[in-house]
Design an enzyme around this catalytic site. Structure first.
Site, PDB file in Angstrom:
ATOM      1  N   HIS A  61     -11.084  -1.838   0.645  1.00 13.40           N
ATOM      2  CA  HIS A  61     -11.224  -0.481   0.103  1.00 13.40           C
ATOM      3  C   HIS A  61     -11.977  -0.425  -1.221  1.00 13.40           C
ATOM      4  O   HIS A  61     -11.635   0.352  -2.120  1.00 13.40           O
ATOM      5  CB  HIS A  61      -9.852   0.194  -0.045  1.00 13.40           C
ATOM      6  CG  HIS A  61      -9.954   1.689  -0.006  1.00 13.40           C
ATOM      7  ND1 HIS A  61      -8.878   2.517  -0.256  1.00 13.40           N
ATOM      8  CD2 HIS A  61     -11.015   2.511   0.247  1.00 13.40           C
ATOM      9  CE1 HIS A  61      -9.254   3.781  -0.165  1.00 13.40           C
ATOM     10  NE2 HIS A  61     -10.545   3.795   0.151  1.00 13.40           N
ATOM     11  N   ASP A  70       0.842  -1.199   0.000  1.00 14.20           N
ATOM     12  CA  ASP A  70       0.000   0.000   0.000  1.00 14.20           C
ATOM     13  C   ASP A  70       0.879   1.251   0.000  1.00 14.20           C
ATOM     14  O   ASP A  70       1.589   1.517   0.976  1.00 14.20           O
ATOM     15  CB  ASP A  70      -0.891  -0.020   1.248  1.00 14.20           C
ATOM     16  CG  ASP A  70      -2.112   0.857   1.107  1.00 14.20           C
ATOM     17  OD1 ASP A  70      -2.220   1.596   0.115  1.00 14.20           O
ATOM     18  OD2 ASP A  70      -2.974   0.814   2.005  1.00 14.20           O
ATOM     19  N   CYS A 109      -5.570   4.369  -4.216  1.00 13.76           N
ATOM     20  CA  CYS A 109      -5.855   3.026  -3.695  1.00 13.76           C
ATOM     21  C   CYS A 109      -7.028   2.325  -4.359  1.00 13.76           C
ATOM     22  O   CYS A 109      -6.861   1.313  -5.040  1.00 13.76           O
ATOM     23  CB  CYS A 109      -6.116   3.098  -2.195  1.00 13.76           C
ATOM     24  SG  CYS A 109      -4.858   3.906  -1.218  1.00 13.76           S
ATOM     25  N   ASN A 125      -0.222   1.816  -5.946  1.00 13.09           N
ATOM     26  CA  ASN A 125       0.068   3.096  -6.615  1.00 13.09           C
ATOM     27  C   ASN A 125       1.476   3.509  -6.212  1.00 13.09           C
ATOM     28  O   ASN A 125       2.157   2.792  -5.475  1.00 13.09           O
ATOM     29  CB  ASN A 125      -0.947   4.192  -6.253  1.00 13.09           C
ATOM     30  CG  ASN A 125      -1.272   4.300  -4.785  1.00 13.09           C
ATOM     31  OD1 ASN A 125      -2.383   3.990  -4.357  1.00 13.09           O
ATOM     32  ND2 ASN A 125      -0.299   4.733  -3.998  1.00 13.09           N
TER      33      ASN A 125
END
Length: 498
Positions: A186, A89, A129, A341
């Site tokens: 998410h 992440d 995300c 990302n």
């Protein structure tokens, strides 16, 4: 597995940074090859307090490793593989020592790269995300669904991945796979959205975009750790919890092939490493007092703390891979490691410009490693082919013998022919869109429109830092890529106004 059983970072496991080798002696270096060598060596040619490595080797942690161009082992055959997809992440492109970090040591991920293929030009499906996760789970551009238009989905939103939309998990489940997601989801909140509504047999983790690592309080201030759709109480350090769960899952005696999406929150803010209980308590108190933006941790973090988080991520991945090896399933398990990302405040991005939230290279180019011993040769192979998140969805479906739903055509291109059969990847466009910004890569060329509405054209192989704007010199190339971007954009949902 207790902390004392976790894989060590002893000299036997020291990392080795990688460099692209020179072209074969009977073939001259092309401009494209030269550009790629320059781009990659700019990122990984130096180690902390050392001289530059040679063109075909790199030294880190006292070891020298020679990389070789990727070549498919077309003679190999194997049953359908287990699939372990590990997603970090906000991990930046050069945050691993095998990608050139000058101060972070990641021996377990470096070993994974030596045993498989390291991609130098791999990208996330978006610069934030949840859109990237939409592109992985659906194999389609985030803008195909209303939930994917949120960049990212905010805490408490009703947006999310529709339960009736085919996903990597639902399609693999239909093909006979067991499916599990451990870690960060998410892609929407209860009651309408969750992994178990979208094809995963089991889920253990957090629904939102971030949480405090000990208290598990999320962006809305509510407790955010679930088993299935029921809250699960555990106030230990979050990375430890999901690592244990993942190690247990891969170590089971499975009666059918399986998919595990292992989604770490590390090294996403807040910058809480294991043992930082005083800082955890401070943030928890501020959240309970109604503080806004507490988890963004604008008053915390440092390069040293970020290093702790990334190195803990590496140890955690090592623990899961050790459990996989001990289970006897390593040979026929396809492992993919990537980031959702580009990096944020404390990431090492050199030589790239930009960071998370932008469509410059630093916002979307991510470390990506693939290993499948049964079908892909090891030996520190490296690939410079441009690939991105929705490609992996198409690849995993083909590899597992699962068919996409024709009503929801994939936007990614399967890499199975390239990785397993030695086929050339077709010429294609890699497309990105975020609110107020656009990008498209075709070959070595990248078209980018910035937040001010200005169009740029970069030769990414020669100029990975995106500093030499070729728009005025190459108007035909610019117009062709801009037109291609607009043609794809016309097929997507528009952003809501306001």
């Amino acid at each position: 597995m207790s902390s004392t059983d976790r894989p060590s970072s002893s000299p036997d496991h020291e990392p080795a940074a990688h460099q692209p080798p020179p072209a074969a002696p009977d073939r001259p270096l092309s401009r494209r090859t030269l550009g790629r060598l320059a781009a990659v060596s700019a990122g990984v040619g130096l180690t902390a307090a050392t001289a530059p490595a040679s063109a075909d080797t790199a030294a880190t942690g006292g070891r020298t490793v020679r990389e070789r161009p990727f070549r498919a082992a077309v003679h190999r055959r194997a049953p359908r593989p287990n699939i372990l997809f590990i997603l970090a992440d906000d991990l930046g492109w050069a945050d691993l020592s095998c990608y050139g970090s000058p101060h972070i040591r990641t021996p377990h991920l470096d070993r994974l790269a030596r045993q498989g293929v390291r991609f130098t030009d791999a990208y996330a499906g978006s610069s934030t995300c949840s859109p990237t996760r939409f592109s992985l789970y659906t194999g389609r551009f985030p803008g195909r669904t209303p939930g994917g238009l949120h960049e990212p989905i905010p805490g408490g939103s009703t947006a999310g991945l529709p339960a009736d939309h085919p996903t990597l998990a639902s399609l693999l489940r239909d093909a006979g796979y067991a499916t599990a997601l451990i870690g960060k989801w998410h892609c929407g909140y209860l009651p309408d959205h969750s992994p178990t509504k979208s094809g995963w047999d089991t889920f253990f983790g957090n629904l939102g975009g971030a949480l405090e690592y000990y208290s598990k309080l999320g962006l809305t201030g509510e407790y955010d750790l679930y088993e299935g759709e029921v809250g699960h109480q555990d106030l230990r350090y979050y990375t430890r919890i999901i690592t244990e769960r993942a190690a247990e899952y891969v170590g089971r005696d499975h009666d059918r092939p399986w998919l595990l999406n292992l989604n770490f929150t590390t090294p996403h803010w807040p910058w809480i490493a294991e043992g930082d209980t005083a800082e955890s308590a401070r943030l928890t108190r501020l959240i309970k007092e109604g503080g806004r933006g507490v988890l963004n941790h604008r008053d915390g973090g440092s390069l040293a703390k970020y290093r702790e988080l990334v190195e803990d991520l590496d140890r955690s991945v090592g623990e899961v891979l050790t459990a996989l090896r001990r289970s006897g399933q390593e040979e026929n398990t396809l492992v993919v490691f990537a980031s959702d990302n580009g990096g944020e405040r404390f990431s090492h991005q050199w030589p790239l410009s930009g960071e998370k939230f932008t469509l410059l290279e630093g916002g979307i180019r991510v470390p990506t490693i693939v290993r499948w011993p049964a079908r892909i040769d090891g030996g520190a192979q490296v690939s410079h082919e441009p690939v991105y998140t929705p490609d992996w969805t198409a690849t995993l479906l083909e590899t597992a013998g699962a068919r996409p739903d024709r009503a929801y055509p994939l936007d990614g291109t399967s890499l199975a022919g390239y990785l397993l059969r030695g086929e050339a990847l077709p010429d294609r466009n890699l497309f990105w869109r975020v609110r107020g910004e656009r990008a498209l890569r075709r070959g070595d060329w990248k078209y980018h429109r910035d937040q001010q509405g200005r169009d740029h054209l970069f030769d990414i192989a020669d100029d990975p830092r995106e500093q030499a704007d070729k728009a005025a010199r190459e108007p035909k190339v610019l117009n062709a890529l801009r037109t291609a971007w607009e043609e794809t954009d016309a097929t997507l949902l528009p952003y809501p106004k306001g």
